[in-house]
Write a protein that holds these residues in place. Sequence first.
Motif, PDB file in Angstrom:
ATOM      1  N   ARG A  20      22.973  93.234  60.468  1.00  0.00           N
ATOM      2  CA  ARG A  20      23.951  94.146  59.869  1.00  0.00           C
ATOM      3  C   ARG A  20      23.335  95.164  58.926  1.00  0.00           C
ATOM      4  NH1 ARG A  20      28.337  89.836  58.405  1.00  0.00           N
ATOM      5  NH2 ARG A  20      29.004  89.394  60.526  1.00  0.00           N
ATOM      6  N   SER A  21      22.430  94.727  58.071  1.00  0.00           N
ATOM      7  CA  SER A  21      21.849  95.668  57.103  1.00  0.00           C
ATOM      8  C   SER A  21      21.096  96.793  57.795  1.00  0.00           C
ATOM      9  CB  SER A  21      20.911  94.952  56.133  1.00  0.00           C
ATOM     10  OG  SER A  21      21.658  94.163  55.246  1.00  0.00           O
ATOM     11  N   SER A  22      20.402  96.489  58.878  1.00  0.00           N
ATOM     12  CA  SER A  22      19.662  97.548  59.572  1.00  0.00           C
ATOM     13  C   SER A  22      20.601  98.477  60.333  1.00  0.00           C
ATOM     14  CB  SER A  22      18.602  96.966  60.495  1.00  0.00           C
ATOM     15  OG  SER A  22      19.185  96.235  61.541  1.00  0.00           O
ATOM     16  N   GLY A  25      23.319  99.553  56.886  1.00  0.00           N
ATOM     17  CA  GLY A  25      22.851  99.755  55.524  1.00  0.00           C
ATOM     18  C   GLY A  25      23.333  98.605  54.650  1.00  0.00           C
ATOM     19  N   GLY A  26      22.734  98.463  53.506  1.00  0.00           N
ATOM     20  CA  GLY A  26      23.042  97.345  52.626  1.00  0.00           C
ATOM     21  C   GLY A  26      24.477  97.316  52.132  1.00  0.00           C
ATOM     22  N   LYS A  27      24.990  98.453  51.688  1.00  0.00           N
ATOM     23  CA  LYS A  27      26.361  98.493  51.166  1.00  0.00           C
ATOM     24  C   LYS A  27      27.375  98.245  52.275  1.00  0.00           C
ATOM     25  CE  LYS A  27      25.385 101.422  47.245  1.00  0.00           C
ATOM     26  NZ  LYS A  27      25.637 102.691  46.571  1.00  0.00           N
ATOM     27  N   ALA A  29      26.907  96.577  55.058  1.00  0.00           N
ATOM     28  CA  ALA A  29      26.813  95.166  55.446  1.00  0.00           C
ATOM     29  C   ALA A  29      27.507  94.279  54.419  1.00  0.00           C
ATOM     30  CB  ALA A  29      25.348  94.761  55.594  1.00  0.00           C
ATOM     31  N   ALA A  30      27.375  94.609  53.137  1.00  0.00           N
ATOM     32  CA  ALA A  30      28.021  93.813  52.095  1.00  0.00           C
ATOM     33  C   ALA A  30      29.543  93.922  52.179  1.00  0.00           C
ATOM     34  CB  ALA A  30      27.534  94.257  50.717  1.00  0.00           C
ATOM     35  N   ARG A  33      30.650  91.781  55.035  1.00  0.00           N
ATOM     36  CA  ARG A  33      30.550  90.365  54.659  1.00  0.00           C
ATOM     37  C   ARG A  33      31.727  89.959  53.774  1.00  0.00           C
ATOM     38  NH1 ARG A  33      29.635  85.294  55.457  1.00  0.00           N
ATOM     39  NH2 ARG A  33      28.607  84.186  53.777  1.00  0.00           N
ATOM     40  N   THR A  49      23.468 103.476  60.128  1.00  0.00           N
ATOM     41  CA  THR A  49      22.220 104.051  59.633  1.00  0.00           C
ATOM     42  C   THR A  49      21.666 105.047  60.660  1.00  0.00           C
ATOM     43  OG1 THR A  49      20.982 102.158  60.496  1.00  0.00           O
ATOM     44  CG2 THR A  49      21.611 102.086  58.183  1.00  0.00           C
TER      45      THR A  49
END
Length: 87
Positions: A20-22, A25-27, A29-30, A33, A49
Amino acid sequence: MSTPLHYSFSDAAAIDADERSSVLGGKGAALVRMTSLGLPVPPGFVLTTDACNRVSAHGWFSELDDAIAAGLAGLEETAGRSLGGGA
């Protein structure tokens, strides 16, 4: 088949958690979640991304307009309201 440029938070839950993060992106994916955990997150969508990288490398492209319009239409459908539709 082309890679999606956006995902709703609920649709993105189908992306493997390790990827998910790739993809988002981190935000992004968060947020996915937190939505998956049932936390009170408003409906939303995230651009991938890949979409962001394409803009950085080549500038804005028309397919991104379509992806944003589709994401906003999904929000309107989920909320049962029209964005910018008056009072």
